[in-house]
Write an enzyme that holds these catalytic residues in place. Structure first.
Site, PDB file in Angstrom:
ATOM      1  CD  GLU A   1      -0.330  -6.735  -2.829  1.00  0.00           C
ATOM      2  OE1 GLU A   1      -1.433  -6.535  -2.291  1.00  0.00           O
ATOM      3  OE2 GLU A   1       0.614  -7.302  -2.261  1.00  0.00           O
TER       4      GLU A   1
ATOM      5  CB  CYS B   1      -0.888   0.039   1.245  1.00  0.00           C
ATOM      6  SG  CYS B   1      -2.150  -1.222   1.305  1.00  0.00           S
TER       7      CYS B   1
END
Length: 518
Positions: free
Chosen positions: A408, A374
């Site tokens: 990601e 994140c």
């Protein structure tokens, strides 16, 4: 414009008045997600169709165009076999198999697919750079006339065709010295423009046989959207006070239910503990000894510092950070088990302490080479260069670790813009710095660009495709750096004042695979 004689229920769709970016009235179609009654006055929580969820809001009846009201459609009942209740037209085994196939297909279509790898170092693309003259016979075919090197999917990620160059009927491909992929860079008389030739080999193909792979859902912070319900689709916190800033959350975050009715949720800006009133916060500050995030300070230059926080050793802080971040990240979910993650918090220092600006998290062990799980810059600090600084720092850590990395997926819309901008500037910086030595053609491979920047090869290729640099010339792909691209890059770099200084980084990577437990 609401007609009170018509009952507006959840699921209805109708135009709703809102202000656009230039403060003009517009009536986009919106869906009613919830209705509440406050002192006899109804309020409607609306989601604007095809708009980001962060624009969702409570509106009054006078902003609804009731004349164009669309009622929700009733779902058709499942047909029964021979009209008997409880029986279906097909067997349970066939239903299960069909569902599994549809889920598998949907996952393949919607999943974020990485760009397939180029050949390994032995087959790496080589680049030659030498002066070239602008000649009228030097014609470049438009990339639209040929199959593109990479195609951009609807969610902003990239995928690559199995064969980088489609076979051309009636045309023999020239040998390029075995299977090596040559990348030649031609600089014309004007130093403002250059062209790179990209010659993929015949046998270039991806390892997944053209089938996109789904992102992992376990051990990551990717949100499984199948569990969305009406509660998680609605913002539950009105306002957050963090230090000297008041933040309006964009999305749902699973703070305790009793805090969602507060007008303002107060957070300690140093330990991120949430409190229900200003008095509770003041009492907490007299007992809170932190003036910076817990963990090790691994970088400091000027007023900017980075702290490395272990999700196992500082679990309370990490969980509070995830709760805060979820207010502004829609594509990630929240796990209270923060043990597998490291958190890197960027702060700005003043006389009162180290104030959080943003952060990124990463897995201690990632089999997919993810260097970011994140990433978030808090709204008060956005559009000031801090996002690129966080991204640059994540790649500096990858350089120290001796790895290439990638974030990601999926990225948020703002995250995707930041990464594209960073990749573009970083790769253009490398290409524009290539110079001729001893009159010979300097050479560089895609692998070398990846190793220098720690940007994964797939992201290098996708960035070149996104910049629209790829053209087709005499049976080979070329990358053309026009004057507009060069000038635009120089203007962007002049505005980029915040940069990471590797000399100020004090970081020793750990081998987490040798540890029994993190």
């Amino acid at each position: 414009m609401a007609d009170h004689s018509v009952e507006i229920t959840e699921g209805c769709r109708l135009p709703v008045l809102r202000k656009n970016q230039v403060n003009e009235d517009e009536w986009p179609l919106a869906e009613i997600l919830s209705v509440k009654d406050i002192l006899g006055k109804k309020l409607y929580y609306v989601h604007y169709i095809d708009f980001n969820k962060r624009l969702d809001e409570w509106v009054t009846p006078d902003r609804l165009d009731i004349k164009k009201l669309q009622f929700p459609k009733k779902e058709a009942k499942t047909p029964m076999k021979d009209g008997l209740p409880g029986s279906r037209p097909s067997s349970p085994e066939r239903d299960v198999k069909r569902k599994a196939e549809s889920v598998s297909l949907a996952t393949q279509v919607t999943a974020v697919t990485p760009v397939p790898s180029l050949p390994s170092s032995a087959e790496a693309s080589q680049a030659s750079v030498y002066p070239a003259m602008r000649d009228s016979s030097f014609s470049i075919k438009s990339r639209d006339e040929h199959e593109p090197l990479a195609s951009l999917t609807t969610n902003g990620t990239t995928s690559i065709q199995r064969h980088l160059i489609p076979p051309q009927p009636g045309r023999k491909r020239k040998s390029c010295g075995g299977t090596d992929e040559m990348v030649k860079m031609f600089q014309n008389n004007s130093p403002r423009c250059s062209t790179i030739y990209l010659l993929p080999g015949e046998d270039s193909q991806d390892s997944s046989d053209g089938i996109p792979s789904a992102p992992r859902m376990t051990g990551s912070l990717v949100s499984d959207r199948s569990h969305d319900d009406i509660v998680t689709r609605m913002k539950n916190i009105d306002c957050i006070e963090l230090g000297r800033h008041r933040l309006k959350p964009w999305y749902f975050s699973p703070y305790p239910q009793e805090l969602t009715s507060l007008l303002i949720l107060y957070l300690c800006e140093f330990c991120l503990k949430y409190l229900k009133s200003l008095k509770c916060l003041q009492r907490h500050l007299t007992k809170c000894n932190l003036r910076h995030p817990p963990g090790n300070e691994i970088y400091r230059k000027g007023t900017i510092s980075f702290f490395e926080i272990d999700g196992r050793k500082n679990k309370a802080y990490s969980q509070n950070l995830c709760l805060l971040a979820k207010c502004f990240l829609d594509h990630k979910t929240l796990y209270y088990d923060t043990d597998p993650f490291l958190f890197y918090v960027m702060t700005e220092y003043d006389s009162k302490g180290f104030h959080i600006v943003g952060y990124f998290s990463k897995e201690k062990e990632s089999t997919e080479d993810y260097n970011v799980a994140c990433i978030l810059t808090l709204p008060p600090y956005q559009r000031r260069g801090y996002g690129k600084l966080l991204i640059e720092f994540s790649y500096e850590l990858s350089k120290v670790e001796g790895k290439t990395g990638t974030p990601e997926k999926p990225l948020s819309d703002l995250g995707l813009l930041s990464y594209r901008s960073y990749w573009s500037q970083t790769i253009l910086e490398i290409l524009m710095d290539l110079k001729s030595e001893n009159g010979e053609r300097p050479q560089i491979t895609i692998n070398e660009i990846s190793e220098i920047t720690s940007v994964k090869k797939e992201d290098v290729i996708s960035t070149l495709q996104y910049l629209n640099l790829i053209n087709y010339y005499k049976g080979q792909y070329i990358l053309t750096l026009s004057e507009d691209i060069v000038e635009g890059h120089e203007r962007a770099m002049q505005k980029r004042h915040l940069r990471i200084d590797p000399k100020c980084l004090h970081f020793t990577p750990k081998d987490w695979s040798k540890r029994g437990k993190w």
